[in-house]
Design a protein around this motif. Sequence first.
Motif, PDB file in Angstrom:
ATOM      1  N   ALA A 215      36.493  41.854  33.962  1.00  0.00           N
ATOM      2  CA  ALA A 215      36.475  42.495  35.286  1.00  0.00           C
ATOM      3  C   ALA A 215      35.558  41.738  36.250  1.00  0.00           C
ATOM      4  N   GLU A 216      34.413  41.290  35.753  1.00  0.00           N
ATOM      5  CA  GLU A 216      33.481  40.522  36.605  1.00  0.00           C
ATOM      6  C   GLU A 216      34.134  39.254  37.133  1.00  0.00           C
ATOM      7  N   ALA A 217      34.921  38.595  36.271  1.00  0.00           N
ATOM      8  CA  ALA A 217      35.603  37.377  36.703  1.00  0.00           C
ATOM      9  C   ALA A 217      36.607  37.687  37.811  1.00  0.00           C
ATOM     10  N   LYS A 218      37.383  38.756  37.645  1.00  0.00           N
ATOM     11  CA  LYS A 218      38.356  39.158  38.672  1.00  0.00           C
ATOM     12  C   LYS A 218      37.649  39.489  39.991  1.00  0.00           C
ATOM     13  N   ALA A 219      36.514  40.166  39.894  1.00  0.00           N
ATOM     14  CA  ALA A 219      35.798  40.617  41.088  1.00  0.00           C
ATOM     15  C   ALA A 219      35.275  39.468  41.937  1.00  0.00           C
ATOM     16  N   LYS A 220      35.146  38.275  41.360  1.00  0.00           N
ATOM     17  CA  LYS A 220      34.666  37.117  42.129  1.00  0.00           C
ATOM     18  C   LYS A 220      35.568  36.829  43.325  1.00  0.00           C
ATOM     19  N   LEU A 221      36.855  37.121  43.190  1.00  0.00           N
ATOM     20  CA  LEU A 221      37.783  36.883  44.297  1.00  0.00           C
ATOM     21  C   LEU A 221      37.407  37.734  45.505  1.00  0.00           C
ATOM     22  N   PHE A 222      36.951  38.955  45.254  1.00  0.00           N
ATOM     23  CA  PHE A 222      36.621  39.891  46.328  1.00  0.00           C
ATOM     24  C   PHE A 222      35.194  39.699  46.824  1.00  0.00           C
ATOM     25  N   ASP A 223      34.317  39.255  45.910  1.00  0.00           N
ATOM     26  CA  ASP A 223      32.936  38.975  46.309  1.00  0.00           C
ATOM     27  C   ASP A 223      32.882  37.878  47.362  1.00  0.00           C
ATOM     28  N   GLY A 224      33.814  36.938  47.311  1.00  0.00           N
ATOM     29  CA  GLY A 224      33.779  35.795  48.204  1.00  0.00           C
ATOM     30  C   GLY A 224      34.485  35.991  49.536  1.00  0.00           C
ATOM     31  N   LEU A 225      35.049  37.160  49.768  1.00  0.00           N
ATOM     32  CA  LEU A 225      35.774  37.389  51.024  1.00  0.00           C
ATOM     33  C   LEU A 225      34.811  37.509  52.206  1.00  0.00           C
ATOM     34  N   LYS A 226      35.196  36.954  53.340  1.00  0.00           N
ATOM     35  CA  LYS A 226      34.421  37.138  54.561  1.00  0.00           C
ATOM     36  C   LYS A 226      34.709  38.532  55.117  1.00  0.00           C
ATOM     37  N   LYS A 227      33.892  39.001  56.035  1.00  0.00           N
ATOM     38  CA  LYS A 227      34.049  40.377  56.532  1.00  0.00           C
ATOM     39  C   LYS A 227      35.322  40.553  57.349  1.00  0.00           C
ATOM     40  N   GLU A 228      35.878  39.475  57.900  1.00  0.00           N
ATOM     41  CA  GLU A 228      37.115  39.575  58.684  1.00  0.00           C
ATOM     42  C   GLU A 228      38.349  39.646  57.789  1.00  0.00           C
ATOM     43  N   ALA A 229      38.182  39.386  56.496  1.00  0.00           N
ATOM     44  CA  ALA A 229      39.301  39.389  55.554  1.00  0.00           C
ATOM     45  C   ALA A 229      39.648  40.821  55.148  1.00  0.00           C
ATOM     46  N   THR A 230      40.665  40.952  54.288  1.00  0.00           N
ATOM     47  CA  THR A 230      41.098  42.264  53.821  1.00  0.00           C
ATOM     48  C   THR A 230      41.249  42.257  52.311  1.00  0.00           C
ATOM     49  N   ALA A 231      40.742  43.286  51.667  1.00  0.00           N
ATOM     50  CA  ALA A 231      40.946  43.494  50.236  1.00  0.00           C
ATOM     51  C   ALA A 231      41.967  44.615  50.063  1.00  0.00           C
ATOM     52  N   CYS A 232      43.067  44.324  49.372  1.00  0.00           N
ATOM     53  CA  CYS A 232      44.105  45.327  49.075  1.00  0.00           C
ATOM     54  C   CYS A 232      43.931  45.730  47.614  1.00  0.00           C
ATOM     55  N   ILE A 233      43.631  47.006  47.392  1.00  0.00           N
ATOM     56  CA  ILE A 233      43.163  47.455  46.085  1.00  0.00           C
ATOM     57  C   ILE A 233      44.031  48.585  45.543  1.00  0.00           C
ATOM     58  N   ASN A 234      44.464  48.435  44.296  1.00  0.00           N
ATOM     59  CA  ASN A 234      45.133  49.528  43.599  1.00  0.00           C
ATOM     60  C   ASN A 234      44.077  50.567  43.231  1.00  0.00           C
ATOM     61  N   CYS A 235      44.001  51.632  44.029  1.00  0.00           N
ATOM     62  CA  CYS A 235      42.912  52.600  43.832  1.00  0.00           C
ATOM     63  C   CYS A 235      43.145  53.494  42.613  1.00  0.00           C
ATOM     64  N   ASP A 236      44.328  53.408  41.988  1.00  0.00           N
ATOM     65  CA  ASP A 236      44.578  54.173  40.771  1.00  0.00           C
ATOM     66  C   ASP A 236      43.979  53.503  39.542  1.00  0.00           C
ATOM     67  N   SER A 237      43.586  52.239  39.676  1.00  0.00           N
ATOM     68  CA  SER A 237      42.980  51.539  38.545  1.00  0.00           C
ATOM     69  C   SER A 237      41.526  51.978  38.373  1.00  0.00           C
ATOM     70  N   PRO A 238      41.099  52.228  37.136  1.00  0.00           N
ATOM     71  CA  PRO A 238      39.687  52.579  36.914  1.00  0.00           C
ATOM     72  C   PRO A 238      38.723  51.450  37.267  1.00  0.00           C
ATOM     73  N   TYR A 239      39.241  50.254  37.496  1.00  0.00           N
ATOM     74  CA  TYR A 239      38.386  49.119  37.844  1.00  0.00           C
ATOM     75  C   TYR A 239      38.423  48.798  39.334  1.00  0.00           C
ATOM     76  N   SER A 240      39.029  49.673  40.132  1.00  0.00           N
ATOM     77  CA  SER A 240      39.155  49.390  41.566  1.00  0.00           C
ATOM     78  C   SER A 240      37.797  49.274  42.248  1.00  0.00           C
ATOM     79  N   GLU A 241      36.882  50.164  41.921  1.00  0.00           N
ATOM     80  CA  GLU A 241      35.565  50.116  42.565  1.00  0.00           C
ATOM     81  C   GLU A 241      34.743  48.922  42.092  1.00  0.00           C
ATOM     82  N   THR A 242      34.972  48.482  40.852  1.00  0.00           N
ATOM     83  CA  THR A 242      34.300  47.277  40.349  1.00  0.00           C
ATOM     84  C   THR A 242      34.703  46.067  41.191  1.00  0.00           C
ATOM     85  N   MET A 243      35.972  46.019  41.564  1.00  0.00           N
ATOM     86  CA  MET A 243      36.471  44.881  42.346  1.00  0.00           C
ATOM     87  C   MET A 243      35.774  44.786  43.702  1.00  0.00           C
ATOM     88  N   ILE A 244      35.505  45.916  44.318  1.00  0.00           N
ATOM     89  CA  ILE A 244      34.998  45.895  45.706  1.00  0.00           C
ATOM     90  C   ILE A 244      33.514  46.252  45.806  1.00  0.00           C
TER      91      ILE A 244
END
Length: 485
Positions: A215-244
């Motif tokens: 999960a930490e490896a996946k989250a790196k994609l979202f950690d690197g986003l600039k504030k003008e970008a958008t994260a589209c998240i499957n909120c039904d996943s138990p790991y959704s909050e980990t991503m963001i």
Amino acid sequence: MKLKKLIKDISINEIKGSKDVEITGISVNSKLVAPGHLFVAKKGHLDDGTKYIPEAVQAGAVAILTDLYDPSLEVTQIIDSQIAEKEALIAATFYQFPSNELFMIGITGTNGKTTTSFLVKYLLDQSGALSGLIGTIEYIIGTHRYSATRTTPDVISNHKMLRDMLNHHSKCCVMEVTSHALDQNRVEKIDFDVALFTNLTLDHLDYHGSIEKYAEAKAKLFDGLKKEATACINCDSPYSETMIKNCKAKIIRYGFSEKADLRASDIVLSPTGTSFNLIYQNKTYPVRVPLVGRYNVLNVLAAISALIAYGKSVESLLPIIKNFPQVLGRIEPVPNDLNLNIIVDFAHSDDALINVLECLNEFKKGRIITVFGCGGDRDRTKRPKMAAAAELHSDICIVTNDNPRSEDPTIIANEVISGFTKNNYLVELDRRLAIKKAIDLATADDIILIAGKGHETYQIFQHKTCEFDDRKVALEIIEEKLARV
């Protein structure tokens, strides 16, 4: 480009040799080195690139990026302890930071990446925004299509392909981003405008060690986003909050639950497609897609959320999405002269197999016969789980070879069958014979699922790789069967 210009703004520990050499390309693979190339000698998980420096020099490399000076070499040596970091910077600089000129959409998750990536590309293209694609099945650059060697290539190839997309007048790029790629910095210096998370289930623990590290490896994609970008998240996943958790970007949540910004309700499944109501910003839109299965509703929501981030309206997308074409190896029917219901799917994890089988159970009239195996040199913990998933949702299971790679196929099969609790399975390691047994057992009311390889057209053994396409093999077996009648 002169080497001195290439590294002008890059901090390098030391340079031995001339900075005036002309760099015509960059390569991390010595077999792809051409005259004038800079060769990156990087230590990987399985190999050490420094072993191939002599081969690269012989092929015409004029400079080497390495972490250790070799006085015997007569080419320029760029010496730095942070090879991966400098490799990404050099690649981005050489190809003139192409991601800054493209609208970049990165898609990560255990399952659904490929279908979602093709959905996003299709919607972009049909909306007038020509897009390239880098993913599991193929790389698409302009009108050119190339079979993929791996889902997310090395960082040099990525930057090169992005520049090629711009040269072919693409406006956007859709990229599948794996956890391995994120962990190994293969998407470094790529500026993503949208990052999309599909889901996260047990997989790749042979590499990451634990679900938390995965999960930490996946989250790196979202950690690197600039504030003008958008994260589209499957909120039904138990790991959704980990991503963001450390994400600075805007967030669009999609899913079935009430907390979703983009939500599906009133789902109607059929063997030819799916209908549902899409609820967004207090408006309800009727949607029809030629994709089967409840899990594909999430893939559709994911794709639409990415297009919303791009600036498209929901209304403009719905007439387009209803004509979405079949994705290779994803619940792909195999039409045949025996009129048997044969489905090929890439499902190679227990969660993916459950999703496909639950979908097929919605439509079955007779039995479900599932042919599957597990890949060698991959996460062994999922092998009995695959058996449990197949057993729960199938009437007959046939365990066979997938891509055994360097492992003994018998040992893989034994680890798989340890997960069965009933006696509704048989073992046939020859994949062709396993498919034949399924076809011989099936009636017109049954469904045969051939799982694990999907779009793949090969089978990997310890000392050889053979041509093998599940779809083609099934049709050959049926032709042979009809010839005997």
